[in-house]
Design a protein around this motif. Structure first.
Motif, PDB file in Angstrom:
ATOM      1  N   LEU A  96      63.259 -25.521  24.013  1.00 46.63           N
ATOM      2  CA  LEU A  96      64.389 -25.329  23.963  1.00 46.63           C
ATOM      3  C   LEU A  96      64.132 -23.937  24.640  1.00 46.63           C
ATOM      4  O   LEU A  96      65.738 -24.018  25.424  1.00 46.63           O
ATOM      5  N   GLU A  97      63.711 -22.695  24.733  1.00 45.14           N
ATOM      6  CA  GLU A  97      63.918 -21.601  24.937  1.00 45.14           C
ATOM      7  C   GLU A  97      64.233 -21.529  27.006  1.00 45.14           C
ATOM      8  O   GLU A  97      64.862 -20.369  27.212  1.00 45.14           O
ATOM      9  N   SER A  98      63.459 -21.772  26.918  1.00 48.91           N
ATOM     10  CA  SER A  98      63.581 -22.447  28.241  1.00 48.91           C
ATOM     11  C   SER A  98      64.132 -23.226  29.163  1.00 48.91           C
ATOM     12  O   SER A  98      65.470 -23.058  29.849  1.00 48.91           O
ATOM     13  N   GLY A 100      47.932 -23.182  23.214  1.00 46.57           N
ATOM     14  CA  GLY A 100      46.509 -23.056  22.003  1.00 46.57           C
ATOM     15  C   GLY A 100      47.480 -23.692  21.356  1.00 46.57           C
ATOM     16  O   GLY A 100      48.421 -24.923  21.225  1.00 46.57           O
ATOM     17  N   GLU A 101      46.929 -23.042  20.116  1.00 45.89           N
ATOM     18  CA  GLU A 101      47.018 -23.644  18.432  1.00 45.89           C
ATOM     19  C   GLU A 101      48.808 -23.077  17.754  1.00 45.89           C
ATOM     20  O   GLU A 101      48.352 -22.316  17.506  1.00 45.89           O
ATOM     21  N   GLN A 102      49.668 -24.617  18.017  1.00 49.32           N
ATOM     22  CA  GLN A 102      50.364 -24.014  16.787  1.00 49.32           C
ATOM     23  C   GLN A 102      51.264 -25.416  16.637  1.00 49.32           C
ATOM     24  O   GLN A 102      51.117 -26.040  16.890  1.00 49.32           O
ATOM     25  N   THR A 103      52.645 -25.143  15.796  1.00 50.60           N
ATOM     26  CA  THR A 103      52.707 -25.481  14.905  1.00 50.60           C
ATOM     27  C   THR A 103      54.068 -26.599  16.147  1.00 50.60           C
ATOM     28  O   THR A 103      53.916 -26.256  17.154  1.00 50.60           O
ATOM     29  N   ASN A 104      54.221 -27.753  16.052  1.00 52.71           N
ATOM     30  CA  ASN A 104      55.104 -28.935  17.089  1.00 52.71           C
ATOM     31  C   ASN A 104      56.760 -28.286  16.110  1.00 52.71           C
ATOM     32  O   ASN A 104      56.916 -27.492  18.420  1.00 52.71           O
ATOM     33  N   ALA A 105      56.701 -27.721  15.444  1.00 54.05           N
ATOM     34  CA  ALA A 105      58.289 -26.417  15.900  1.00 54.05           C
ATOM     35  C   ALA A 105      58.342 -25.308  16.365  1.00 54.05           C
ATOM     36  O   ALA A 105      59.093 -25.496  17.448  1.00 54.05           O
ATOM     37  N   SER A 106      56.813 -24.968  16.667  1.00 53.92           N
ATOM     38  CA  SER A 106      56.932 -23.362  17.748  1.00 53.92           C
ATOM     39  C   SER A 106      56.852 -23.261  19.223  1.00 53.92           C
ATOM     40  O   SER A 106      57.240 -23.200  19.563  1.00 53.92           O
ATOM     41  N   VAL A 107      55.771 -24.817  18.997  1.00 54.78           N
ATOM     42  CA  VAL A 107      56.021 -25.503  20.665  1.00 54.78           C
ATOM     43  C   VAL A 107      57.688 -26.122  21.200  1.00 54.78           C
ATOM     44  O   VAL A 107      57.625 -25.718  22.269  1.00 54.78           O
ATOM     45  N   ASN A 113      74.681 -30.542  30.605  1.00 53.42           N
ATOM     46  CA  ASN A 113      73.265 -30.985  30.222  1.00 53.42           C
ATOM     47  C   ASN A 113      73.312 -31.807  29.364  1.00 53.42           C
ATOM     48  O   ASN A 113      74.332 -32.255  28.706  1.00 53.42           O
ATOM     49  N   PRO A 114      72.679 -32.710  29.502  1.00 56.78           N
ATOM     50  CA  PRO A 114      72.634 -34.058  28.325  1.00 56.78           C
ATOM     51  C   PRO A 114      72.475 -34.079  27.048  1.00 56.78           C
ATOM     52  O   PRO A 114      73.240 -34.754  26.417  1.00 56.78           O
ATOM     53  N   TRP A 115      71.840 -32.662  26.913  1.00 60.28           N
ATOM     54  CA  TRP A 115      72.411 -32.185  25.069  1.00 60.28           C
ATOM     55  C   TRP A 115      73.384 -31.941  24.634  1.00 60.28           C
ATOM     56  O   TRP A 115      73.702 -31.867  23.409  1.00 60.28           O
ATOM     57  N   GLN A 116      74.254 -30.945  25.388  1.00 65.73           N
ATOM     58  CA  GLN A 116      76.028 -31.075  25.580  1.00 65.73           C
ATOM     59  C   GLN A 116      75.509 -29.168  24.858  1.00 65.73           C
ATOM     60  O   GLN A 116      76.378 -29.584  23.639  1.00 65.73           O
ATOM     61  N   TYR A 117      74.129 -29.004  25.334  1.00 62.12           N
ATOM     62  CA  TYR A 117      73.871 -28.104  24.186  1.00 62.12           C
ATOM     63  C   TYR A 117      73.025 -26.627  24.700  1.00 62.12           C
ATOM     64  O   TYR A 117      72.295 -27.132  25.803  1.00 62.12           O
ATOM     65  N   LYS A 118      73.942 -24.930  24.612  1.00 67.50           N
ATOM     66  CA  LYS A 118      72.272 -24.393  24.689  1.00 67.50           C
ATOM     67  C   LYS A 118      72.557 -23.251  24.236  1.00 67.50           C
ATOM     68  O   LYS A 118      73.246 -23.158  22.352  1.00 67.50           O
TER      69      LYS A 118
END
Length: 442
Positions: free
Chosen positions: A341-343, A329-336, A168-173
């Protein structure tokens, strides 16, 4: 029969559990694995006669203390913030405690109580921190024993995707805790270079574009870890002019992550209502975009790249430029972002990860300057028995075995593994699992 108690059955626990169960018949011990997820525990222990699942909320004091009282040794792979409740119980019931996590401020306050209880708390006994400390101290002690004077120490480590799974273009999993990936570096970094203290803020951390050469892999990018200075005394290197600990990534990752930081998508303090917000609007929430051009063109202009650039391909790959609704819902950007990333960057069953560690040490001996490169590359087997799980879990298992075998380890108190009686046997046995270092001298 002795009882090993393990708290936490997550990603890093797989190879540790395998090791403990493989040794159980010969060592005559039983393993209790405690986690809130019964199905997860059972997936890790299978039908082993030597293992018992204990599914409960770690904050259940009665159940937790019952298990700790029955244990001969306790290992914690819980999220860092939960170690403290286990630690206090281990002091109360005088049980040795091993964990791969950093020593935090709360635990440091317990140092006198740990010593008074006559027990050993070995923290930072995983990969990084862990194998990095042990391998570094082995080199440092060897150089000093031969009369060498070290004037530069740099240590790098990264959990990466193996080349055959790098698609993938991120070279990361994601091969470990995704939240830690999202929040990495958010406190900036401090280290010493040529006698001067260097501080790098979070907004500048990922745009350094610095690389190191790894034999067989080529160039990897790095960014300095949060606080290198605290380890100068741990390694007993005094007034060493250059000292830095850093994280390795493939260069494309750092470029893409730098953009996510600049867009404010790793921020973890303010909550955002994502209902009825499109992914594009979420991604560009902090920007004032040029409405006269297409949205994607406007974002590209803001980032200073072409709309066909690799950076835009990376952001598109995460699916966060779409007009679909976020509705989380209501979350921080980091949580979103963590959920994204997990998906999008998850490891598939056939994927393999890779751990790379490098120590660069410059020293002088008999008026001759020498530069040493000591490196380790570990490949994972699949998306469960990962290189990350091996290198985090196996050092804990090996030390647990040493303590249960009464190997005359007379250490008590709060420690990290920088002493020969710990690092020599642990590093020796790790080689049986193809976890070893190669050395190159200049």
């Amino acid at each position: 029969m002795k009882n090993v108690l393990l708290f936490g059955a997550g990603k890093s626990a797989t190879c540790l559990i395998d090791y403990l169960l493989a040794n159980a018949p010969r060592q005559k011990w039983h393993v209790t694995v405690a986690d809130s997820d019964l199905l997860l525990i059972k997936s890790k222990i299978g039908k082993s006669y030597y293992a018992t699942p204990a599914a409960f909320d770690i904050k259940d004091q009665t159940e937790r203390q019952k298990l700790i009282q029955e244990a001969d040794i306790v290992i914690s792979l819980l999220p860092p913030g939960l170690h403290i409740i286990v630690a206090k119980d281990c002091i109360q019931f005088k049980k040795n405690l091993l964990t791969a996590s950093y020593i935090d401020a709360e635990t440091r306050k317990l140092a006198k109580d740990i010593q008074k209880a006559g027990v050993l708390f070995m923290y930072e006994m995983g990969l990084d921190p862990g194998i990095d400390h042990m391998s570094a101290m082995k080199l440092i002690h060897s150089i000093e024993k031969k009369g060498g004077q070290i004037y530069s120490f740099k240590s790098y480590c990264g959990g990466l995707i193996s080349p055959e799974s790098n698609d993938n273009p991120w070279q990361y999993k994601i091969s470990w805790n995704a939240r830690n990936v999202v929040l990495a570096g958010n406190s900036g970094a401090i280290y010493r270079e040529k006698g001067k203290i260097k501080e790098v803020g979070y907004q500048q951390l990922f745009d350094q574009n610095k690389t190191v050469q790894i034999p067989g892999l080529g160039k990897l990018a790095y960014y300095p870890n949060r606080d290198s200075l605290g380890y100068i005394d741990v390694y007993n290197l005094g007034e060493i002019p250059t000292f830095m600990r850093a994280t390795l990534r493939f260069p494309d990752f750092c470029e893409g992550w730098n953009a996510l930081v600049k867009l404010g998508l790793t921020e973890d303090t303010t909550k955002v209502n994502t209902d009825n917000m499109t992914w594009f609007d979420w991604t560009t929430q902090h920007l004032t975009l040029d409405k006269s051009v297409a949205p994607e063109e406007s974002l590209s202009a803001h980032l200073g790249v072409s709309s066909k650039s690799k950076l835009i391909r990376q952001i598109k790959y995460l699916g966060i430029l779409s007009e679909e609704f976020v509705n989380l819902g209501e979350q921080t950007n980091a949580s979103v972002l963590q959920q994204v990333l997990e998906s999008k960057l998850k490891m598939e069953p056939h994927d393999k990860d890779m751990i790379v560690m490098l120590h660069e040490i410059e020293f002088e001996r008999r008026n001759m300057a020498t530069k040493m490169h000591s490196y380790m590359i570990v490949q994972g087997e699949d998306n469960l028995r990962t290189a990350m799980a091996k290198t985090v879990g196996l050092p804990l298992g090996i030390l647990a075995k040493m303590l249960l075998q009464d190997k005359k380890i007379e250490l008590t108190g709060l420690h990290v593994p920088v002493m020969p009686e710990i690092y020599l046997p642990v590093l020796r046995e790790l080689e049986d699992f193809d976890i070893r270092f190669e050395e190159i001298f200049e």
